[in-house]
Design an enzyme around this catalytic site. Structure first.
Site, PDB file in Angstrom:
ATOM      1  N   CYS A  54       0.832  -1.208   0.000  1.00 44.38           N
ATOM      2  CA  CYS A  54       0.000   0.000   0.000  1.00 44.38           C
ATOM      3  C   CYS A  54       0.869   1.262   0.000  1.00 44.38           C
ATOM      4  CB  CYS A  54      -0.911   0.018   1.225  1.00 44.38           C
ATOM      5  SG  CYS A  54      -1.995  -1.410   1.322  1.00 44.38           S
ATOM      6  N   ASP A 108     -20.969  12.310 -14.940  1.00 45.05           N
ATOM      7  CA  ASP A 108     -22.403  12.101 -14.675  1.00 45.05           C
ATOM      8  C   ASP A 108     -22.626  11.319 -13.384  1.00 45.05           C
ATOM      9  OD1 ASP A 108     -21.424   9.641 -15.452  1.00 45.05           O
ATOM     10  OD2 ASP A 108     -22.791   9.367 -17.139  1.00 45.05           O
TER      11      ASP A 108
HETATM   12  C1  BEZ Z   1       0.565  -4.681   1.835  1.00 47.23           C
HETATM   13  O1  BEZ Z   1       0.111  -3.586   1.552  1.00 47.23           O
HETATM   14  O2  BEZ Z   1       1.758  -4.922   1.759  1.00 47.23           O
HETATM   15  C2  BEZ Z   1      -0.335  -5.802   2.270  1.00 47.23           C
HETATM   16  C3  BEZ Z   1      -1.471  -5.536   3.014  1.00 47.23           C
HETATM   17  C4  BEZ Z   1      -2.285  -6.593   3.407  1.00 47.23           C
HETATM   18  C5  BEZ Z   1      -1.954  -7.893   3.060  1.00 47.23           C
HETATM   19  C6  BEZ Z   1      -0.831  -8.140   2.270  1.00 47.23           C
HETATM   20  C7  BEZ Z   1      -0.013  -7.097   1.882  1.00 47.23           C
END
Ligand code: BEZ
Length: 218
Positions: free
Chosen positions: A44, A135
């Site tokens: 992330c 929209d």
């Molecule tokens: C990640 O962002 O690295 C991750 C988050 C949850 C599960 C596996 C990877």
């Protein structure tokens, strides 16, 4: 669950830049809402950094960005500093991160990943992407599991296709990139095609059917 063509729910939610009411936040722009499983996680951190680096490209296309995870605004604000440091970003973080600690949006939008849970067993969001048109209708959705990070060049490419095909009666072929040749829509008659796409080409195939018609970018 929101299906393609549905008006996207006009949710109200807390975010790192204040309360967002979706439809007024979007105004006349396109929008992308992308979710991720949790703050302070490695994949992330790369994804939100990549989107921050691509923010000028989304802005050029009149697309407003929003990220979302099940963590709190306070967690998001702390984590933003890590995202900036790891991805060499300076200045203000370019888009809001929505908090969804009660999983209200995660459930409404069908973003729960059955394989991912917090240490205390609470469900987490998968890597969803929703592209919303001016929209307010859903134009594209994709869903990846937590373990597979997304390719945001592909999201930009898809936005280019969505914006083109919203205006012109064409479709974009496999691996199309902005500027490339397009396919004339099967619903366009041969006579209409001559007027609308004077440079189009009909490709001969064994079936003898004249459905493979390419045109330079209209
Ligand atoms: C990640 O962002 O690295 C991750 C988050 C949850 C599960 C596996 C990877």
């Amino acid at each position: 669950m929101v299906n393609l063509g549905d008006v996207f729910p006009n949710f109200t939610a807390k975010s790192t830049t204040g309360v967002i009411k979706l439809h007024s936040y979007l105004g006349d722009s396109w929008g992308i809402l992308f979710s991720h499983p949790a703050d302070y996680t490695p994949v992330c951190t790369t994804e939100l950094g990549r989107v921050a680096n691509l923010a000028p490209e989304f802005e050029k296309r009149n697309v407003k960005l929003m990220a979302l995870s099940c963590d709190s605004v306070e967690d998001h604000l702390g984590w933003i500093e890590d995202i900036k440091a790891y991805n060499c970003l300076n200045g203000e973080f370019p888009y809001p991160i929505i908090a969804d600690p009660d999983r209200d949006l995660a459930v409404t939008l069908g973003m729960i990943d059955p394989d991912e849970k917090t240490a205390s067993g609470m469900p987490l969001t998968a890597r969803a992407v929703f592209v919303i048109g001016p929209d307010k209708k859903l134009k594209l959705s994709i869903l990846y599991p937590a373990t597979t990070g997304r390719n945001f060049d592909e999201i930009l490419r898809a936005v280019d296709s969505l914006q083109l095909t919203a205006q012109k009666k064409v479709a974009t072929p496999a691996d199309w990139k902005s500027g490339g040749h397009c396919m004339v829509l099967p619903t366009i008659s041969p006579d209409e095609a001559k007027t609308m796409f004077p440079q189009h080409q009909v490709h001969k195939v064994p079936s003898g059917k004249e459905y493979l018609r390419t045109t330079p970018l209209p």
